[in-house]
Motif scaffolding. Structure first.
Motif, PDB file in Angstrom:
ATOM      1  N   GLN A  78       0.865  -1.198  -0.075  1.00  0.00           N
ATOM      2  CA  GLN A  78      -0.001   0.001  -0.049  1.00  0.00           C
ATOM      3  C   GLN A  78       1.111   1.312  -0.066  1.00  0.00           C
ATOM      4  O   GLN A  78       0.414   2.375  -0.558  1.00  0.00           O
ATOM      5  CB  GLN A  78      -0.900   0.028   1.356  1.00  0.00           C
ATOM      6  CG  GLN A  78      -2.285  -0.748   0.988  1.00  0.00           C
ATOM      7  CD  GLN A  78      -3.018  -0.373  -0.263  1.00  0.00           C
ATOM      8  OE1 GLN A  78      -3.218  -1.021  -1.190  1.00  0.00           O
ATOM      9  NE2 GLN A  78      -3.589   0.756  -0.368  1.00  0.00           N
ATOM     10  N   THR A  79       1.936   1.193   0.746  1.00  0.00           N
ATOM     11  CA  THR A  79       2.925   2.232   0.800  1.00  0.00           C
ATOM     12  C   THR A  79       3.436   2.569  -0.656  1.00  0.00           C
ATOM     13  O   THR A  79       3.451   3.846  -1.137  1.00  0.00           O
ATOM     14  CB  THR A  79       3.941   1.987   1.728  1.00  0.00           C
ATOM     15  OG1 THR A  79       3.531   1.842   2.990  1.00  0.00           O
ATOM     16  CG2 THR A  79       5.055   3.192   1.785  1.00  0.00           C
ATOM     17  N   MET A  80       3.733   1.942  -1.428  1.00  0.00           N
ATOM     18  CA  MET A  80       4.377   2.088  -2.761  1.00  0.00           C
ATOM     19  C   MET A  80       3.051   2.258  -3.747  1.00  0.00           C
ATOM     20  O   MET A  80       3.416   3.215  -4.550  1.00  0.00           O
ATOM     21  CB  MET A  80       4.993   0.804  -3.177  1.00  0.00           C
ATOM     22  CG  MET A  80       5.736   0.932  -4.506  1.00  0.00           C
ATOM     23  SD  MET A  80       7.144   2.241  -4.392  1.00  0.00           S
ATOM     24  CE  MET A  80       8.448   1.215  -3.637  1.00  0.00           C
ATOM     25  N   ARG A  81       2.210   1.681  -3.550  1.00  0.00           N
ATOM     26  CA  ARG A  81       0.990   2.083  -4.663  1.00  0.00           C
ATOM     27  C   ARG A  81       0.499   3.539  -4.254  1.00  0.00           C
ATOM     28  O   ARG A  81       0.512   4.090  -5.079  1.00  0.00           O
ATOM     29  CB  ARG A  81      -0.334   1.109  -4.157  1.00  0.00           C
ATOM     30  CG  ARG A  81      -0.066  -0.085  -4.668  1.00  0.00           C
ATOM     31  CD  ARG A  81      -1.270  -1.081  -4.131  1.00  0.00           C
ATOM     32  NE  ARG A  81      -1.019  -2.582  -4.391  1.00  0.00           N
ATOM     33  CZ  ARG A  81      -1.815  -3.632  -4.143  1.00  0.00           C
ATOM     34  NH1 ARG A  81      -3.359  -3.236  -3.845  1.00  0.00           N
ATOM     35  NH2 ARG A  81      -1.425  -4.640  -4.180  1.00  0.00           N
ATOM     36  N   GLY A  82       0.620   3.881  -3.075  1.00  0.00           N
ATOM     37  CA  GLY A  82       0.184   5.302  -2.741  1.00  0.00           C
ATOM     38  C   GLY A  82       1.261   6.236  -3.099  1.00  0.00           C
ATOM     39  O   GLY A  82       0.894   7.419  -3.945  1.00  0.00           O
ATOM     40  N   ALA A  83       2.530   5.976  -2.972  1.00  0.00           N
ATOM     41  CA  ALA A  83       3.450   6.891  -3.449  1.00  0.00           C
ATOM     42  C   ALA A  83       3.533   6.894  -4.955  1.00  0.00           C
ATOM     43  O   ALA A  83       3.616   7.788  -5.655  1.00  0.00           O
ATOM     44  CB  ALA A  83       4.694   6.391  -3.127  1.00  0.00           C
ATOM     45  N   LEU A  84       3.200   5.759  -5.728  1.00  0.00           N
ATOM     46  CA  LEU A  84       3.235   5.797  -7.199  1.00  0.00           C
ATOM     47  C   LEU A  84       2.159   6.617  -7.685  1.00  0.00           C
ATOM     48  O   LEU A  84       2.192   7.229  -8.532  1.00  0.00           O
ATOM     49  CB  LEU A  84       3.298   4.386  -7.918  1.00  0.00           C
ATOM     50  CG  LEU A  84       4.550   3.464  -7.586  1.00  0.00           C
ATOM     51  CD1 LEU A  84       4.427   2.162  -8.131  1.00  0.00           C
ATOM     52  CD2 LEU A  84       5.677   4.375  -8.292  1.00  0.00           C
ATOM     53  N   GLY A  85       0.750   6.561  -7.099  1.00  0.00           N
ATOM     54  CA  GLY A  85      -0.253   7.251  -7.578  1.00  0.00           C
ATOM     55  C   GLY A  85       0.052   8.767  -7.177  1.00  0.00           C
ATOM     56  O   GLY A  85      -0.467   9.533  -8.072  1.00  0.00           O
ATOM     57  N   MET A  86       0.675   9.141  -6.301  1.00  0.00           N
ATOM     58  CA  MET A  86       1.034  10.486  -6.078  1.00  0.00           C
ATOM     59  C   MET A  86       2.005  11.021  -7.044  1.00  0.00           C
ATOM     60  O   MET A  86       2.000  12.146  -7.445  1.00  0.00           O
ATOM     61  CB  MET A  86       1.481  10.830  -4.638  1.00  0.00           C
ATOM     62  CG  MET A  86       1.706  12.259  -4.194  1.00  0.00           C
ATOM     63  SD  MET A  86       2.762  12.458  -2.566  1.00  0.00           S
ATOM     64  CE  MET A  86       1.413  11.776  -1.698  1.00  0.00           C
ATOM     65  N   MET A  87       2.795  10.260  -7.477  1.00  0.00           N
ATOM     66  CA  MET A  87       3.974  10.582  -8.473  1.00  0.00           C
ATOM     67  C   MET A  87       3.360  10.760  -9.627  1.00  0.00           C
ATOM     68  O   MET A  87       3.540  11.675 -10.113  1.00  0.00           O
ATOM     69  CB  MET A  87       5.017   9.623  -8.335  1.00  0.00           C
ATOM     70  CG  MET A  87       6.018   9.647  -7.185  1.00  0.00           C
ATOM     71  SD  MET A  87       7.166   8.044  -7.320  1.00  0.00           S
ATOM     72  CE  MET A  87       8.386   8.792  -8.525  1.00  0.00           C
TER      73      MET A  87
END
Length: 186
Positions: A78-87
């Motif tokens: 979830q942390t990486m998914r959220g970061a990629l979405g924000m990016m």
């Protein structure tokens, strides 16, 4: 370093630091390391992914949907998914290759590991690689991960780079040094 590369690296460092700190607080460094491995594999194997990351043709929404679908398919945390979405929303996905590099460095530092880039004239056997890693660990006091490459032009020997230090025991460098000595004497 060129200015665009410097800007990309700076952006990647900020995102990587945030992702790393979130994962570290949640005791999820192992999951983060798996995510980094998965992303690195995807970047290395998919020219389409690399092209999408740098293409100005796709809208923020399109990139967000694509990267979210990819993150789901790759089973990222979830942390990486959220970061990629924000990016994607901030149009920063072009820094993903640098992000992977910086995250690897942060994870290795947290684990007390150091990476050594080793170039040899021939492929190292498992025993040779293990012996080299053990020797470097004894010298450095840290666990050493080897990135091994082969360069037949070395003729024999090794070039080992750890951080800013380099040890060149290759025959090519010894021949070059001998040639310089002969020129000076001549």
């Amino acid at each position: 370093m060129s200015e665009p590369a410097s800007i990309s690296t700076g952006i990647a460092k900020r995102y990587a630091t945030a992702i790393f700190e979130l994962a570290n607080e949640g005791s999820a460094l192992a999951a983060l390391e798996a995510d980094v491995d998965t992303l690195e594999t995807a970047l290395n194997e998919s020219a389409d992914l690399r092209a999408m990351l740098t293409s100005p043709v796709y809208s923020r929404d399109d990139m967000g949907k694509a990267i979210t679908a990819l993150a789901d398919k790759m089973s990222l945390s979830q942390t990486m998914r959220g970061a990629l979405g924000m990016m994607a929303q901030n149009r920063r996905l072009f820094t993903l290759p640098q992000l992977v590099i910086v995250l690897r460095e942060l994870i290795a530092e947290a684990k007390g590991e150091v990476t050594a880039d080793v170039t040899s004239a021939t492929v190292l056997t498992k025993a040779q690689a293990d012996q080299l890693a053990a020797t470097l660990k004894a010298k450095l006091g840290k666990t050493v991960k080897l990135n091994v490459a082969v360069d037949e032009k070395l003729i024999g020997g090794l070039i080992v780079k750890v951080g800013s230090k380099m040890i060149d025991t290759s025959i090519r460098s010894k021949l070059a040094a001998l040639q310089n000595t002969m020129k000076e004497a001549g």
